[in-house]
Each structure stands twice: as C-alpha cells, then as structure tokens.
Design a protein around this motif. Structure first.
Motif, PDB file in Angstrom:
ATOM      1  N   ALA A  71     -66.523 -56.911  71.012  1.00  0.00           N
ATOM      2  CA  ALA A  71     -67.718 -56.085  71.515  1.00  0.00           C
ATOM      3  C   ALA A  71     -67.559 -54.677  72.047  1.00  0.00           C
ATOM      4  CB  ALA A  71     -68.259 -56.919  72.845  1.00  0.00           C
ATOM      5  N   CYS A  72     -66.324 -54.538  72.363  1.00  0.00           N
ATOM      6  CA  CYS A  72     -66.037 -53.385  72.821  1.00  0.00           C
ATOM      7  C   CYS A  72     -66.089 -52.178  71.633  1.00  0.00           C
ATOM      8  CB  CYS A  72     -64.531 -52.892  73.345  1.00  0.00           C
ATOM      9  SG  CYS A  72     -64.273 -53.904  74.791  1.00  0.00           S
ATOM     10  N   LYS A  73     -65.417 -52.830  70.436  1.00  0.00           N
ATOM     11  CA  LYS A  73     -65.634 -51.986  68.990  1.00  0.00           C
ATOM     12  C   LYS A  73     -67.043 -51.690  68.845  1.00  0.00           C
ATOM     13  CE  LYS A  73     -61.222 -53.441  67.019  1.00  0.00           C
ATOM     14  NZ  LYS A  73     -60.497 -54.566  66.376  1.00  0.00           N
ATOM     15  N   LYS A  74     -68.081 -52.649  69.006  1.00  0.00           N
ATOM     16  CA  LYS A  74     -69.373 -52.312  68.718  1.00  0.00           C
ATOM     17  C   LYS A  74     -69.747 -51.133  69.643  1.00  0.00           C
ATOM     18  CE  LYS A  74     -70.750 -56.830  66.498  1.00  0.00           C
ATOM     19  NZ  LYS A  74     -71.254 -58.178  67.186  1.00  0.00           N
ATOM     20  N   TYR A  75     -69.209 -51.315  70.889  1.00  0.00           N
ATOM     21  CA  TYR A  75     -69.977 -50.395  71.850  1.00  0.00           C
ATOM     22  C   TYR A  75     -69.304 -48.813  71.546  1.00  0.00           C
ATOM     23  CZ  TYR A  75     -70.806 -48.149  76.201  1.00  0.00           C
ATOM     24  OH  TYR A  75     -70.939 -47.610  77.406  1.00  0.00           O
ATOM     25  N   THR A  76     -68.272 -48.865  71.219  1.00  0.00           N
ATOM     26  CA  THR A  76     -67.751 -47.482  70.820  1.00  0.00           C
ATOM     27  C   THR A  76     -68.345 -46.831  69.436  1.00  0.00           C
ATOM     28  OG1 THR A  76     -65.757 -48.233  69.663  1.00  0.00           O
ATOM     29  CG2 THR A  76     -65.478 -47.637  72.020  1.00  0.00           C
ATOM     30  N   ASN A  77     -68.678 -47.845  68.652  1.00  0.00           N
ATOM     31  CA  ASN A  77     -69.363 -47.556  67.356  1.00  0.00           C
ATOM     32  C   ASN A  77     -70.772 -46.934  67.590  1.00  0.00           C
ATOM     33  OD1 ASN A  77     -67.476 -48.017  65.496  1.00  0.00           O
ATOM     34  ND2 ASN A  77     -67.995 -50.100  65.086  1.00  0.00           N
ATOM     35  N   ILE A  78     -71.546 -47.677  68.526  1.00  0.00           N
ATOM     36  CA  ILE A  78     -72.790 -47.247  68.908  1.00  0.00           C
ATOM     37  C   ILE A  78     -72.944 -45.919  69.743  1.00  0.00           C
ATOM     38  CG2 ILE A  78     -74.920 -47.901  70.044  1.00  0.00           C
ATOM     39  CD1 ILE A  78     -74.227 -50.891  69.357  1.00  0.00           C
ATOM     40  N   THR A  79     -72.034 -46.142  70.809  1.00  0.00           N
ATOM     41  CA  THR A  79     -72.044 -45.059  71.662  1.00  0.00           C
ATOM     42  C   THR A  79     -71.319 -43.657  71.553  1.00  0.00           C
ATOM     43  OG1 THR A  79     -70.379 -46.010  73.220  1.00  0.00           O
ATOM     44  CG2 THR A  79     -72.533 -46.446  73.746  1.00  0.00           C
ATOM     45  N   ARG A  80     -69.998 -43.908  70.480  1.00  0.00           N
ATOM     46  CA  ARG A  80     -69.228 -42.691  70.204  1.00  0.00           C
ATOM     47  C   ARG A  80     -68.438 -42.502  71.538  1.00  0.00           C
ATOM     48  NH1 ARG A  80     -67.734 -44.332  66.300  1.00  0.00           N
ATOM     49  NH2 ARG A  80     -66.129 -42.675  66.284  1.00  0.00           N
ATOM     50  N   ARG A  81     -68.570 -43.214  72.581  1.00  0.00           N
ATOM     51  CA  ARG A  81     -67.941 -42.988  73.890  1.00  0.00           C
ATOM     52  C   ARG A  81     -66.734 -44.016  73.823  1.00  0.00           C
ATOM     53  NH1 ARG A  81     -68.876 -38.930  76.946  1.00  0.00           N
ATOM     54  NH2 ARG A  81     -68.225 -40.311  78.904  1.00  0.00           N
ATOM     55  N   ARG A  82     -65.513 -43.251  74.497  1.00  0.00           N
ATOM     56  CA  ARG A  82     -64.228 -43.744  74.567  1.00  0.00           C
ATOM     57  C   ARG A  82     -64.338 -44.977  75.724  1.00  0.00           C
ATOM     58  NH1 ARG A  82     -58.570 -40.782  76.151  1.00  0.00           N
ATOM     59  NH2 ARG A  82     -59.616 -40.605  77.873  1.00  0.00           N
ATOM     60  N   ILE A  83     -63.749 -46.009  75.538  1.00  0.00           N
ATOM     61  CA  ILE A  83     -63.464 -47.005  76.476  1.00  0.00           C
ATOM     62  C   ILE A  83     -62.465 -46.983  77.133  1.00  0.00           C
ATOM     63  CG2 ILE A  83     -63.051 -49.690  76.499  1.00  0.00           C
ATOM     64  CD1 ILE A  83     -65.412 -50.161  74.926  1.00  0.00           C
ATOM     65  N   SER A  84     -62.480 -47.598  78.365  1.00  0.00           N
ATOM     66  CA  SER A  84     -61.101 -47.402  79.264  1.00  0.00           C
ATOM     67  C   SER A  84     -60.701 -48.948  79.553  1.00  0.00           C
ATOM     68  CB  SER A  84     -61.364 -46.480  80.453  1.00  0.00           C
ATOM     69  OG  SER A  84     -60.083 -46.797  81.328  1.00  0.00           O
ATOM     70  N   PHE A  85     -59.610 -49.351  79.064  1.00  0.00           N
ATOM     71  CA  PHE A  85     -58.983 -50.530  79.305  1.00  0.00           C
ATOM     72  C   PHE A  85     -58.065 -50.480  80.420  1.00  0.00           C
ATOM     73  CE2 PHE A  85     -59.677 -51.312  74.683  1.00  0.00           C
ATOM     74  CZ  PHE A  85     -60.688 -52.392  74.722  1.00  0.00           C
ATOM     75  N   GLU A  86     -58.688 -51.183  81.674  1.00  0.00           N
ATOM     76  CA  GLU A  86     -57.862 -51.049  82.803  1.00  0.00           C
ATOM     77  C   GLU A  86     -56.797 -52.598  82.778  1.00  0.00           C
ATOM     78  OE1 GLU A  86     -59.064 -48.942  85.699  1.00  0.00           O
ATOM     79  OE2 GLU A  86     -59.926 -48.422  83.512  1.00  0.00           O
ATOM     80  N   TYR A  87     -55.638 -52.157  83.190  1.00  0.00           N
ATOM     81  CA  TYR A  87     -54.432 -53.462  83.039  1.00  0.00           C
ATOM     82  C   TYR A  87     -53.703 -53.343  84.118  1.00  0.00           C
ATOM     83  CZ  TYR A  87     -51.215 -56.325  80.397  1.00  0.00           C
ATOM     84  OH  TYR A  87     -50.572 -57.187  79.981  1.00  0.00           O
ATOM     85  N   ILE A  88     -53.872 -54.068  85.118  1.00  0.00           N
ATOM     86  CA  ILE A  88     -53.114 -54.296  86.360  1.00  0.00           C
ATOM     87  C   ILE A  88     -51.541 -54.790  85.751  1.00  0.00           C
ATOM     88  CG2 ILE A  88     -52.646 -55.550  88.587  1.00  0.00           C
ATOM     89  CD1 ILE A  88     -55.761 -56.070  88.512  1.00  0.00           C
ATOM     90  N   LEU A  89     -50.510 -54.325  86.428  1.00  0.00           N
ATOM     91  CA  LEU A  89     -49.283 -54.840  85.922  1.00  0.00           C
ATOM     92  C   LEU A  89     -48.681 -55.511  87.307  1.00  0.00           C
ATOM     93  CD1 LEU A  89     -47.761 -51.773  84.452  1.00  0.00           C
ATOM     94  CD2 LEU A  89     -47.888 -53.848  83.244  1.00  0.00           C
ATOM     95  N   ILE A  90     -48.707 -57.118  86.814  1.00  0.00           N
ATOM     96  CA  ILE A  90     -48.142 -58.059  87.663  1.00  0.00           C
ATOM     97  C   ILE A  90     -46.725 -58.682  87.575  1.00  0.00           C
ATOM     98  CG2 ILE A  90     -48.907 -60.322  88.908  1.00  0.00           C
ATOM     99  CD1 ILE A  90     -51.728 -59.742  88.272  1.00  0.00           C
ATOM    100  N   ASP A  91     -45.960 -58.607  88.300  1.00  0.00           N
ATOM    101  CA  ASP A  91     -44.403 -58.792  88.103  1.00  0.00           C
ATOM    102  C   ASP A  91     -44.450 -60.242  87.312  1.00  0.00           C
ATOM    103  OD1 ASP A  91     -41.850 -58.194  88.101  1.00  0.00           O
ATOM    104  OD2 ASP A  91     -41.590 -59.855  89.681  1.00  0.00           O
ATOM    105  N   ASN A  92     -43.816 -60.075  86.051  1.00  0.00           N
ATOM    106  CA  ASN A  92     -43.348 -61.328  85.470  1.00  0.00           C
ATOM    107  C   ASN A  92     -44.460 -62.170  84.940  1.00  0.00           C
ATOM    108  OD1 ASN A  92     -40.737 -61.873  84.786  1.00  0.00           O
ATOM    109  ND2 ASN A  92     -40.401 -61.772  86.860  1.00  0.00           N
ATOM    110  N   LEU A  93     -45.671 -61.479  84.795  1.00  0.00           N
ATOM    111  CA  LEU A  93     -46.937 -62.302  84.583  1.00  0.00           C
ATOM    112  C   LEU A  93     -47.488 -61.631  83.190  1.00  0.00           C
ATOM    113  CD1 LEU A  93     -49.195 -64.661  86.160  1.00  0.00           C
ATOM    114  CD2 LEU A  93     -50.488 -62.609  85.551  1.00  0.00           C
ATOM    115  N   ASN A  94     -47.679 -60.378  83.439  1.00  0.00           N
ATOM    116  CA  ASN A  94     -48.511 -59.875  82.169  1.00  0.00           C
ATOM    117  C   ASN A  94     -47.456 -58.279  81.731  1.00  0.00           C
ATOM    118  OD1 ASN A  94     -48.900 -57.943  84.287  1.00  0.00           O
ATOM    119  ND2 ASN A  94     -51.110 -58.106  83.645  1.00  0.00           N
ATOM    120  N   ASP A  95     -46.339 -58.466  82.207  1.00  0.00           N
ATOM    121  CA  ASP A  95     -45.533 -57.036  82.316  1.00  0.00           C
ATOM    122  C   ASP A  95     -44.345 -56.771  81.412  1.00  0.00           C
ATOM    123  OD1 ASP A  95     -44.107 -58.381  83.967  1.00  0.00           O
ATOM    124  OD2 ASP A  95     -43.738 -56.833  85.394  1.00  0.00           O
ATOM    125  N   SER A  96     -44.378 -57.731  80.650  1.00  0.00           N
ATOM    126  CA  SER A  96     -42.912 -57.756  79.443  1.00  0.00           C
ATOM    127  C   SER A  96     -42.899 -56.774  78.432  1.00  0.00           C
ATOM    128  CB  SER A  96     -42.631 -59.083  78.995  1.00  0.00           C
ATOM    129  OG  SER A  96     -43.684 -59.568  78.074  1.00  0.00           O
TER     130      SER A  96
END
Ligand code: SAH
Length: 344
Positions: free
Chosen positions: A240-265
């Motif tokens: 969906a994000c790829k479609k969004y950028t194709n249509i709008t030509r606007r850059r998307i910002s992905f937010e990524y919270i870093l939580i210890d030992n859960l998603n930060d390796s």
C-alpha cells in the motif's frame, strides 16, 4: 435542534448557513477569519452587526476547549490537557524547534488500536473528535502561547485514519489561507497501518507527509506488538505504501521504535532494510519512551547506533528522532487519557 459548531465548517458551509437565513455570503469569510484568530464567542466578531450576530447565534456557536492543565518542561515543550464540551479530555503538545513551533495533536478520545507499547491504548476508545475539535487544539495552543504554529503532526492520541473524514477535513481547514494557512508540506499524519485508508488518502491530492508506524521488520514481531498487523500484514502494508508513493510522489516516513531485545538486533535491521529497499521512503528511529505499565525497555545507545549503522550501510536513509518533552510525559506514545470525566 442542536446548534452547529462553526469550527467544524468549511467556508462554503458557512456561506450555506448564511444563505439559509437570507444573509450575504461574503460574511462567511469574515466569520471564518475570526474563528482562526481564536475568538470563542460569536459576539467577539465586531465587524458584524449585533442583530446579525444574534441571529447567527440562534443556530450556531464556536467551540473553545477549556485549558484544564499545562505542563512545561525545560526543553521548551508544553503539554496541554483540554476539556471538551461533553466532559471528555484530550492531550496536545507544543514543541519549539529551530524554525518555529510545532503542534502534536490528537484525533480521538482514546484509541482502538491497542499497540502494546503505547500509553494511549491503555484507556480504550471513547469517541472520534470532530474536525473542529481537531483544529481547536492548534488554534487554542497558538492563542494561549502567543506563538504562531507553523507545523502540525497528527501523532497525539488516536488513529487519524480511523477517523478518516474528520481528519481530512481538519487537514483542509488547517491549510486554508484565510485561516491558519499551514502548508500541507508542514503537516504529518501518522498511521498504525490501516491499508484501505492509506490507499484512499493517496487519492486526496494532499501533499502532506505520511508516517507509518512500522516498528517491526516482519509479521512475527509486528503481531506481538501491533494488533492491526493481524488485519493488514506487513507485506500488504508495504505494498500500500508503494502505491501511495507512486500516486503522490511524496516520500513516506517509516517510524521505528527501538525496544530492547525485541526489534533492535542486527538481524532485524538487515530484514528491515530489505523490506524498504528501493522505496521512496526514509526511516525515523525513535528511542522507546517508557510507559509505566509496560515492561519494555529502551534500546541502549550502542544498540541504536548499531541499528542505524546497518541501515545506513545498506543505503537506507535513516534518522534518529530527537526527543522532546519526556520529563512531562509528553513524548511519543506517552499521551493518555487521565481525566476521563473531568466535569460532572
Ligand atoms: N495512531 C497513530 C498516531 C499516534 S502514535 C500511529 O500509530 O501512528 C504516534 C507515534 O508514537 C507512533 O509512531 C507510535 O507508534 C509512537 N509511539 C507510541 N508509543 C510509543 C512509545 N512508548 N515510545 C515511542 N514512541 C511511541
């Protein structure tokens, strides 16, 4: 019959209202301008005759949230607790940046999304905010603080795309040159990933910045912390994000919270890089802000550095978000509903 809140209306809708009481439509612009100057009462519109003000007041009013509390932190961040007409309360944040002032605003009383790391999901969902209640936060913080707000982020309490119509209306109202005149490029809307709404937003021709709360490189981890992922999985979201950028030509910002030992390796960083490679997007790493009820911990500065390094080496544009307001619980994910029923 309930009175209509003038803050909920486009200029054209105010014109219609005037037309219905046999008044000239140019007055709508006068009224509109007053609203955005921050008046709280139709009687304050001094270039409109008293009889006309009285006539308008019979069918309409101007909402004004009550400032229930303001907290100020040493980094020049203010957290406002606003009381709404029905007794509910919402939180909004005003931040000072080099270039001016930025508002972080709420779109719902409570939230349905239930993200495991977020304080707002603790109190459940109460109701959507109207467009007027959404923009009122900006108008009121501008009036109360005496500072012009030049940037707005829809990252307070609630899921903006779950309150779709009112969010879109609020965006258009904030942008109106006769009102606050905030450029779309200075407005960000953040979503936990409601795929159909992202695709719909792509067609609105609003050159805002869309932020996606991604927070995980795969379904295994995302399912653990974001229930919305069970509805729209990570590949559906990325597509969906790829479609969004194709249509709008606007850059998307992905937010990524870093939580210890859960998603930060390092492995997570490599997997994340592969997911977003080649997209018109950048990644914004957010140090996790502790929320008292949860046992998640923020990643150590070393792990943040390593994660950032892997992404950068893979050619992914990445920044680490500066933190403001954490000492008054005004940082990302810390806004919540403490005063569910303030007024009797
Ligand atoms: N519902 C929308 C907007 C509100 S949340 C959304 O999910 O995007 C605004 C941002 O703060 C989101 O990226 C959210 O994931 C993040 N956030 C929530 N809790 C947080 C926490 N404890 N620490 C850091 N960021 C958090």
């Amino acid at each position: 019959m309930d009175k209509v809140n003038l803050k909920d209306l486009y200029i054209e809708e105010i014109e219609k209202l005037l037309y219905d009481i046999n008044q000239e439509k140019y007055r709508a612009k006068q009224i509109f301008k007053w609203i955005y100057k921050g008046v709280c009462n139709i009687d304050e519109m001094t270039d409109i005759s008293k009889p006309l003000r009285e006539e308008i007041s019979q069918g309409a009013f101007i909402s004004c949230p009550e400032v229930l509390n303001v907290q100020h932190s040493s980094d020049d961040t203010y957290k406002y607790l606003f009381g709404l007409l029905d007794g509910n309360a919402i939180e909004s944040v005003l931040m000072k940046y080099k270039y001016g002032y930025s508002a972080c605003i709420s779109t719902q009383v409570g939230c349905k999304m239930g993200c495991a790391f977020c304080a707002s999901s603790k109190c459940g969902f109460v109701r959507h905010l109207t467009a007027g209640e959404i923009i009122d936060q900006v108008i009121s913080m501008q009036r109360e603080s005496g500072n012009r707000i030049s940037k707005v982020v829809f990252m307070g309490i609630g899921e903006p795309l779950d309150n779709y119509e009112n969010t879109i209306k609020a965006l258009r109202l904030l942008n109106n040159p006769l009102g606050l005149n905030i450029g779309y490029r200075n407005i960000s809307v953040s979503t936990s990933g409601l795929v159909p709404a992202i695709l719909r937003l792509a067609e609105e021709s609003l050159p805002i910045t869309l932020s996606i709360s991604l927070h995980a490189p795969n379904d295994r981890i995302r399912n653990q912390i974001m229930p919305v992922n069970k509805r729209y999985n990570i590949n559906e979201l990325i597509n969906a994000c790829k479609k969004y950028t194709n249509i709008t030509r606007r850059r998307i910002s992905f937010e990524y919270i870093l939580i210890d030992n859960l998603n930060d390796s390092e492995k997570d960083a490599i997997e994340l890089a592969a997911k977003v490679k080649g997209m018109l997007a950048h990644i914004n790493l957010i140090p996790f802000n502790p929320v008292s009820e949860r046992d998640f911990k923020r990643s150590s500065p070393d792990r943040v550095k390593r994660f950032l390094h892997v992404l950068t080496k893979k050619g992914i544009q990445t920044t680490v978000r500066r933190e403001l307001g954490s000492e008054i619980e005004a940082a990302c994910g810390q806004l919540r509903l403490k005063h569910e029923k303030h007024k009797e």
